[in-house]
Design a protein around this motif. Structure first.
Motif, PDB file in Angstrom:
ATOM      1  N   LEU A 117      10.546   4.780   4.353  1.00 18.63           N
ATOM      2  CA  LEU A 117      10.093   5.392   3.103  1.00 18.63           C
ATOM      3  C   LEU A 117       8.703   4.937   2.684  1.00 18.63           C
ATOM      4  O   LEU A 117       8.061   5.593   1.881  1.00 18.63           O
ATOM      5  CB  LEU A 117      11.070   5.064   1.964  1.00 18.63           C
ATOM      6  CG  LEU A 117      12.513   5.493   2.120  1.00 18.63           C
ATOM      7  CD1 LEU A 117      13.305   5.115   0.872  1.00 18.63           C
ATOM      8  CD2 LEU A 117      12.634   6.977   2.400  1.00 18.63           C
ATOM      9  N   LEU A 118       8.262   3.820   3.203  1.00 17.46           N
ATOM     10  CA  LEU A 118       7.005   3.214   2.755  1.00 17.46           C
ATOM     11  C   LEU A 118       5.959   3.353   3.848  1.00 17.46           C
ATOM     12  O   LEU A 118       6.164   2.898   4.971  1.00 17.46           O
ATOM     13  CB  LEU A 118       7.248   1.741   2.428  1.00 17.46           C
ATOM     14  CG  LEU A 118       6.151   0.977   1.734  1.00 17.46           C
ATOM     15  CD1 LEU A 118       5.881   1.555   0.353  1.00 17.46           C
ATOM     16  CD2 LEU A 118       6.537  -0.483   1.603  1.00 17.46           C
ATOM     17  N   SER A 119       4.834   3.990   3.524  1.00 17.21           N
ATOM     18  CA  SER A 119       3.796   4.201   4.532  1.00 17.21           C
ATOM     19  C   SER A 119       2.749   3.087   4.546  1.00 17.21           C
ATOM     20  O   SER A 119       1.993   2.965   5.495  1.00 17.21           O
ATOM     21  CB  SER A 119       3.109   5.549   4.310  1.00 17.21           C
ATOM     22  OG  SER A 119       2.517   5.594   3.029  1.00 17.21           O
ATOM     23  N   LYS A 120       2.689   2.290   3.490  1.00 17.46           N
ATOM     24  CA  LYS A 120       1.751   1.162   3.443  1.00 17.46           C
ATOM     25  C   LYS A 120       2.340   0.071   2.568  1.00 17.46           C
ATOM     26  O   LYS A 120       3.251   0.310   1.782  1.00 17.46           O
ATOM     27  CB  LYS A 120       0.391   1.599   2.907  1.00 17.46           C
ATOM     28  CG  LYS A 120       0.437   2.111   1.487  1.00 17.46           C
ATOM     29  CD  LYS A 120      -0.934   2.495   1.008  1.00 17.46           C
ATOM     30  CE  LYS A 120      -0.848   2.947  -0.453  1.00 17.46           C
ATOM     31  NZ  LYS A 120      -2.143   3.182  -1.019  1.00 17.46           N
ATOM     32  N   GLU A 121       1.832  -1.125   2.696  1.00 18.21           N
ATOM     33  CA  GLU A 121       2.298  -2.243   1.872  1.00 18.21           C
ATOM     34  C   GLU A 121       1.985  -1.966   0.409  1.00 18.21           C
ATOM     35  O   GLU A 121       0.986  -1.336   0.086  1.00 18.21           O
ATOM     36  CB  GLU A 121       1.578  -3.532   2.273  1.00 18.21           C
ATOM     37  CG  GLU A 121       1.897  -4.011   3.644  1.00 18.21           C
ATOM     38  CD  GLU A 121       1.179  -5.313   3.974  1.00 18.21           C
ATOM     39  OE1 GLU A 121       0.318  -5.772   3.182  1.00 18.21           O
ATOM     40  OE2 GLU A 121       1.472  -5.865   5.034  1.00 18.21           O
ATOM     41  N   CYS A 122       2.862  -2.463  -0.460  1.00 16.19           N
ATOM     42  CA  CYS A 122       2.552  -2.366  -1.887  1.00 16.19           C
ATOM     43  C   CYS A 122       3.183  -3.536  -2.632  1.00 16.19           C
ATOM     44  O   CYS A 122       4.120  -4.173  -2.146  1.00 16.19           O
ATOM     45  CB  CYS A 122       2.979  -1.022  -2.469  1.00 16.19           C
ATOM     46  SG  CYS A 122       4.713  -0.687  -2.478  1.00 16.19           S
ATOM     47  N   MET A 123       2.644  -3.807  -3.788  1.00 16.09           N
ATOM     48  CA  MET A 123       3.141  -4.889  -4.630  1.00 16.09           C
ATOM     49  C   MET A 123       4.518  -4.509  -5.150  1.00 16.09           C
ATOM     50  O   MET A 123       4.753  -3.358  -5.504  1.00 16.09           O
ATOM     51  CB  MET A 123       2.201  -5.125  -5.803  1.00 16.09           C
ATOM     52  CG  MET A 123       0.796  -5.526  -5.403  1.00 16.09           C
ATOM     53  SD  MET A 123       0.733  -7.147  -4.665  1.00 16.09           S
ATOM     54  CE  MET A 123       1.015  -8.134  -6.118  1.00 16.09           C
ATOM     55  N   LEU A 124       5.411  -5.485  -5.212  1.00 15.83           N
ATOM     56  CA  LEU A 124       6.736  -5.235  -5.779  1.00 15.83           C
ATOM     57  C   LEU A 124       6.584  -4.809  -7.234  1.00 15.83           C
ATOM     58  O   LEU A 124       7.183  -3.846  -7.677  1.00 15.83           O
ATOM     59  CB  LEU A 124       7.628  -6.476  -5.661  1.00 15.83           C
ATOM     60  CG  LEU A 124       9.050  -6.314  -6.165  1.00 15.83           C
ATOM     61  CD1 LEU A 124       9.787  -5.242  -5.371  1.00 15.83           C
ATOM     62  CD2 LEU A 124       9.799  -7.614  -6.080  1.00 15.83           C
ATOM     63  N   ILE A 125       5.758  -5.547  -7.966  1.00 14.00           N
ATOM     64  CA  ILE A 125       5.445  -5.199  -9.352  1.00 14.00           C
ATOM     65  C   ILE A 125       3.921  -5.136  -9.448  1.00 14.00           C
ATOM     66  O   ILE A 125       3.270  -6.162  -9.554  1.00 14.00           O
ATOM     67  CB  ILE A 125       6.014  -6.228 -10.339  1.00 14.00           C
ATOM     68  CG1 ILE A 125       7.523  -6.348 -10.121  1.00 14.00           C
ATOM     69  CG2 ILE A 125       5.702  -5.836 -11.775  1.00 14.00           C
ATOM     70  CD1 ILE A 125       8.163  -7.478 -10.867  1.00 14.00           C
ATOM     71  N   PRO A 126       3.343  -3.926  -9.360  1.00 15.42           N
ATOM     72  CA  PRO A 126       1.889  -3.798  -9.326  1.00 15.42           C
ATOM     73  C   PRO A 126       1.187  -4.445 -10.516  1.00 15.42           C
ATOM     74  O   PRO A 126       1.640  -4.325 -11.648  1.00 15.42           O
ATOM     75  CB  PRO A 126       1.661  -2.284  -9.341  1.00 15.42           C
ATOM     76  CG  PRO A 126       2.952  -1.694  -8.908  1.00 15.42           C
ATOM     77  CD  PRO A 126       4.011  -2.658  -9.345  1.00 15.42           C
ATOM     78  N   GLY A 127       0.127  -5.159 -10.225  1.00 16.63           N
ATOM     79  CA  GLY A 127      -0.711  -5.737 -11.269  1.00 16.63           C
ATOM     80  C   GLY A 127      -0.198  -7.019 -11.906  1.00 16.63           C
ATOM     81  O   GLY A 127      -0.796  -7.533 -12.820  1.00 16.63           O
TER      82      GLY A 127
END
Length: 106
Positions: free
Chosen positions: A88-98
């Motif tokens: 489902l995820l195409s790139k890394e991302c923060m669990l809780i952005p910012g």
């Protein structure tokens, strides 16, 4: 796209829009809260994996992520989300952005 949005979309596909709305209000906080706890307890830069299954067994989720050192403290990064054998995820991302992990209440 945030992790919440990715999971909401997948829950709506599996359960339908009406049932999905009720289901996601319980599932998303539970899955993300638990995975946050797993990441916070992990060693820095170690990739951790955690699996989740809904009670009705319609969703099998596999989260992978790391706790990394960032500018403002520790960052909780999700590197992969797989639902029912589909990425489902195409790139890394923060669990809780910012928000850094060190500034979150425990």
């Amino acid at each position: 796209m945030t992790i919440d949005m990715i999971l909401q979309s997948e829950i709506d596909k599996i359960y339908g829009i009406g049932a999905g709305r009720k289901t996601r209000n319980v599932l998303i906080p539970a899955f993300l809260g638990d995975f946050r706890s797993v990441l916070e307890k992990s060693e820095t830069a170690q990739t951790v994996t955690e699996e989740y299954m809904t009670e009705d067994k319609l969703m099998h989720l596999i989260f992978k992520g790391q706790r990394r050192i960032g500018r403002a403290g520790y960052e909780l990064v999700v590197t992969s989300v797989i639902c029912n054998d589909r990425e489902l995820l195409s790139k890394e991302c923060m669990l809780i952005p910012g928000i850094s992990a060190m500034s979150l209440p425990h």
